[in-house]
Design an enzyme around this catalytic site. Structure first.
Site, PDB file in Angstrom:
ATOM      1  N   ALA A 191      57.231 -30.105 -15.275  1.00 33.22           N
ATOM      2  CA  ALA A 191      58.132 -31.021 -14.546  1.00 33.22           C
ATOM      3  C   ALA A 191      57.444 -31.853 -13.471  1.00 33.22           C
ATOM      4  O   ALA A 191      58.119 -32.556 -12.713  1.00 33.22           O
ATOM      5  CB  ALA A 191      59.353 -30.308 -13.958  1.00 33.22           C
ATOM      6  N   ALA A 192      56.109 -31.815 -13.398  1.00 30.92           N
ATOM      7  CA  ALA A 192      55.432 -32.671 -12.409  1.00 30.92           C
ATOM      8  C   ALA A 192      55.678 -34.147 -12.741  1.00 30.92           C
ATOM      9  O   ALA A 192      55.983 -34.954 -11.855  1.00 30.92           O
ATOM     10  CB  ALA A 192      53.935 -32.374 -12.391  1.00 30.92           C
ATOM     11  N   GLY A 193      55.559 -34.485 -14.019  1.00 30.82           N
ATOM     12  CA  GLY A 193      55.813 -35.874 -14.431  1.00 30.82           C
ATOM     13  C   GLY A 193      57.260 -36.267 -14.143  1.00 30.82           C
ATOM     14  O   GLY A 193      57.534 -37.385 -13.687  1.00 30.82           O
ATOM     15  N   ASP A 194      58.175 -35.347 -14.402  1.00 30.44           N
ATOM     16  CA  ASP A 194      59.601 -35.633 -14.146  1.00 30.44           C
ATOM     17  C   ASP A 194      59.847 -35.853 -12.654  1.00 30.44           C
ATOM     18  O   ASP A 194      60.637 -36.718 -12.259  1.00 30.44           O
ATOM     19  CB  ASP A 194      60.474 -34.468 -14.630  1.00 30.44           C
ATOM     20  CG  ASP A 194      60.335 -34.229 -16.120  1.00 30.44           C
ATOM     21  OD1 ASP A 194      60.064 -35.207 -16.851  1.00 30.44           O
ATOM     22  OD2 ASP A 194      60.486 -33.074 -16.546  1.00 30.44           O
TER      23      ASP A 194
HETATM   24  O1  RIB Z   1      58.948 -32.042 -18.540  1.00 28.51           O
HETATM   25  C1  RIB Z   1      59.252 -30.681 -18.513  1.00 28.51           C
HETATM   26  C2  RIB Z   1      60.402 -30.398 -19.425  1.00 28.51           C
HETATM   27  O2  RIB Z   1      60.009 -30.656 -20.755  1.00 28.51           O
HETATM   28  C3  RIB Z   1      60.855 -28.958 -19.424  1.00 28.51           C
HETATM   29  O3  RIB Z   1      61.813 -28.681 -18.444  1.00 28.51           O
HETATM   30  C4  RIB Z   1      61.361 -28.752 -20.843  1.00 28.51           C
HETATM   31  O4  RIB Z   1      62.730 -28.591 -20.941  1.00 28.51           O
HETATM   32  C5  RIB Z   1      60.887 -29.973 -21.617  1.00 28.51           C
HETATM   33  O5  RIB Z   1      61.912 -30.818 -21.878  1.00 28.51           O
END
Ligand code: RIB
Length: 305
Positions: A250-253
């Site tokens: 989730a760093a990119g998110d």
């Molecule tokens: O970017 C991380 C996410 O990728 C995770 O939370 C997982 O669900 C996938 O979708």
């Protein structure tokens, strides 16, 4: 900061194991821990934007199962508007994640009812899109839906961000003109542009190609190397803050959500990138997807070690 960010995308329950290393094909490893954690690229980006100061609405689907209830509650706990999160018959999306001692991960996702987010569902929630300032899409829901949402965002005159993740193939050519900010990582930039991306120079070449294909501006995230911004006239490299990584999930998110929140609040692009990078750096110091995402006060208090 309080501006309207709308995220259109996936919600997944992450089934996370930690092991000393990632397993090879055919191998069984003994894991060190197991946890279920709310995730999904769409939901993670919504949580990041909300914790980092934006008013956020999510457009997506959860199943009529226990994970669906948990995934919705996680967003509501972050004050995210879920009127456009539909509960549909079927299983919620899941992601099987292994994280190793070097904080690297391997992820397999099963879309489940993320596949039920059709263009018709987007049309049903058009009022939500109309209220947006910034619209963010990723690629964990059907391509037809992403293309439809990008184009509707463009028609409405919104700032449109595409995080093309996960991507292993080129995007439909007619999407590019609808994208203000394309934010791939290195492998996604390579899949989209058809060029190798493994250095700043190759990232510049890929960004140039993606802008020639029609994207407005491109930010290629480069992990610990930071990110490269390209606007068709010049490039700028933003080095990443140095931190000790525990889990990069989730760093990119977090970067995408933080960048969008900052942009929606009126920061200029450079400051929005720096803000997103600090948030992403903090997220890698903590385990899990949504639990790792910092809030505004964490980012404001951050000092480069
Ligand atoms: O970017 C991380 C996410 O990728 C995770 O939370 C997982 O669900 C996938 O979708």
């Amino acid at each position: 900061m309080s501006a309207k960010v709308v995220v259109i995308g996936s919600l997944n329950m992450d089934l996370v194991t930690r092991a000393s290393r990632l397993p090879r094909g055919g191998e069984t490893l003994i894991g060190e821990s197991f946890a279920t954690v709310s995730g999904g690229k769409g939901a993670n980006q919504a949580v990041a934007a909300a914790r980092l100061g934006a008013q956020v609405s999510m457009v997506g689907c959860v199943g009529n199962d226990a994970y669906g209830v948990e995934l919705r509650e996680a967003l509501l706990a972050d004050r995210i508007d879920c009127q456009a999160v539909s509960t549909v018959d079927g299983a919620s999306g899941v992601a099987l994640i292994v994280v190793d001692d070097n904080s690297q991960n391997a992820i397999v996702i099963v879309a489940g009812v993320n596949g039920a987010l059709t263009p018709e569902v987007i049309d049903r929630f058009d009022a939500v899109l109309q209220a947006a300032e910034v619209i963010i899409c990723q690629l964990e829901v059907p391509d037809a839906t992403v293309g439809h949402a990008l184009k509707r965002g463009r028609e409405l005159g919104k700032t449109v961000i595409l995080n093309p993740a996960p991507a292993s193939r080129p995007l439909p050519a007619d999407w590019y003109a609808a994208i203000d900010y394309l934010i791939p990582n290195e492998s996604e930039a390579s899949a989209l542009s058809g060029l190798p991306v493994d250095s700043l120079a190759t990232a510049e070449a890929a960004a140039t190609r993606l802008i020639a294909m029609g994207a407005g501006k491109v930010i290629i995230t480069l992990g610990a190397q930071g990110s490269l911004f390209a606007n068709g006239k010049s490039f700028e490299h933003f080095p990443a803050p140095k931190v000790k990584a525990v889990d990069t999930t989730a760093a990119g998110d977090t970067f995408v959500g933080g960048f969008a929140a900052a942009l929606a609040a009126g920061k200029n692009e450079g400051d929005a990138i720096r803000f997103g990078q600090v948030a992403a750096a903090l997220s890698v110091t903590r385990a899990g997807a949504q639990p790792s995402i910092p809030d505004l006060s964490d980012v404001q208090a951050f000092k480069t070690p």
